[in-house]
Design an enzyme around this catalytic site. Sequence first.
Site, PDB file in Angstrom:
ATOM      1  N   LEU A  85      36.737  35.329  42.886  1.00 31.85           N
ATOM      2  CA  LEU A  85      35.854  35.104  41.790  1.00 31.85           C
ATOM      3  C   LEU A  85      36.635  35.771  40.556  1.00 31.85           C
ATOM      4  CD1 LEU A  85      32.850  36.819  43.581  1.00 31.85           C
ATOM      5  CD2 LEU A  85      33.329  34.410  42.934  1.00 31.85           C
ATOM      6  N   LYS A  99      41.273  39.514  34.149  1.00 30.85           N
ATOM      7  CA  LYS A  99      41.774  40.812  34.922  1.00 30.85           C
ATOM      8  C   LYS A  99      42.674  40.471  35.873  1.00 30.85           C
ATOM      9  CE  LYS A  99      39.729  44.858  37.240  1.00 30.85           C
ATOM     10  NZ  LYS A  99      38.411  45.348  37.742  1.00 30.85           N
ATOM     11  N   HIS A 193      27.999  36.359  39.665  1.00 29.97           N
ATOM     12  CA  HIS A 193      28.681  35.392  40.822  1.00 29.97           C
ATOM     13  C   HIS A 193      27.722  34.683  41.685  1.00 29.97           C
ATOM     14  CE1 HIS A 193      27.933  39.322  42.810  1.00 29.97           C
ATOM     15  NE2 HIS A 193      28.899  39.890  42.343  1.00 29.97           N
ATOM     16  N   LYS A 362      38.891  49.104  39.558  1.00 25.30           N
ATOM     17  CA  LYS A 362      37.964  48.650  38.440  1.00 25.30           C
ATOM     18  C   LYS A 362      38.368  49.750  37.434  1.00 25.30           C
ATOM     19  CE  LYS A 362      35.050  46.222  41.019  1.00 25.30           C
ATOM     20  NZ  LYS A 362      34.889  44.815  40.803  1.00 25.30           N
TER      21      LYS A 362
END
Length: 474
Positions: A85, A99, A193, A362
């Site tokens: 993802l 990212k 997602h 994160k």
Amino acid sequence: MTMRNELNKLVEQAAPEKREAFKIEMDNFYSLFTRYLAEKSKRVKLNWDQVKSPRPEHIIPLKTLPQHTIEDSSSALSKLAVLKLNGGLGTSMGCVGPKSAIEVRDGMTFLDLTVRQIEYLNSVAKGANVPLILMNSFNTDEDTARVIQKYKGHGLQILTFNQSRFPRIIKESLTPVPSSPEEKGDSWYPPGHGDLFEALGNSGLVDQLLARGKEYLFVSNVDNLGATVDPTILQHVIDSGAEFVMEVTDKTRADVKGGTLIDYEGKVRLLEIAQVPSEYVDDFKSVKKFKIFNTNSLWVSLKAIKRLLDEDAFNMEIIVNPKTTDNGVKVVQLETAVGAAIKHFQGAHGINVPRNRFLPVKSTSDLFLITSDLYKLNHGELVFNPKRVFNTVPLVKLGDHFKKVANFLSRFSNPPHILELDHLTVTGDVTFGNDVTLSGTVIIVANHGSRIDIPSGTILHDKVVSGNLRILDH
């Protein structure tokens, strides 16, 4: 009918060559929107009395399964495709672009590590030819297309497709924010997602993969560095006939907000905190009642995805995400979670995996751990350092001065040694020299307007450092 009319206007404005695909997206959005309205009018709520801890057969410990290696799994791996993802941007860590392009270890990005893992898999499991699939969003598609050019000579097949692009909804009027299909800015959003199955079907990849003999999909977040292909889990999926297996792991205090598997009206379901009535949130966070949480690493049957798409059966719980646009308009985003699809698949269950299969990055606090001597790199996979006595990860909280990756990197001459660290809190203007060792509980607080320099070679064990300390090397 206002929303339908507005969507029709958008479709009419779409370029002829894009119109059909755009119409399918808007139809999918409208289906989600009408469900949202129906649930809102009925005030559909979870019946908390029916929410129970998962039954033993719903959660199988990984350690109880017969172990398999890459070497003895060529046949099973030849049926697998890996999907990451890849829709997120690196903005929360102060980076521009996808990212997955952030450097996280030894000069390598999330994507570099993933490519290295799958190349190794294919080199050991002869004939497996596991492809890598990236689900991009409209935010990451162009940049990702440029990034993956560097893997062209690698002999690894990389396939990409985009998840849907849905219009934000003006909260007051319940009409779409964008007035044209090409409108830029924050008028559109990727709908979570949970959109994976429909977007994968619309891309034609489900049929393409099945035609190539692929039967299973391993899905995970691109920023979860622990989500590597495990032949033991794959063989279990094949042997058990389960159409959907979710990796879960034991909760810690840091994970109480994570989605969890529950027994609801006798069936296994995913429950997210956004779905929990406010009066039961503390109950939801209870580690006693819900001991595990969803890592968002999933093993799914492609044939089952195809069947459910053909039956138009995907009907995941809607997550309403309120936002405010740059010009102050209150809007809502309707999203779904991919794990919520568990209720649609036959034989679906969870597998309780060790914590090292859940290593998300994160924040820079996570990055601090990933770059440290807690881990070694082996064929693109992070391996927990056996020299650490405790099989747990330290709790690390880095303050605002460390929030952006560039600032974080500038404050460490090299990563501190943390094999015996339990807890680290750092706030304020703090820098670290070379070969600093941190162990036990270490708290470093530079007061406002002050600065603390930790010199090279410092050993801090169970220490609180505060104030204004320009510690100089002698």
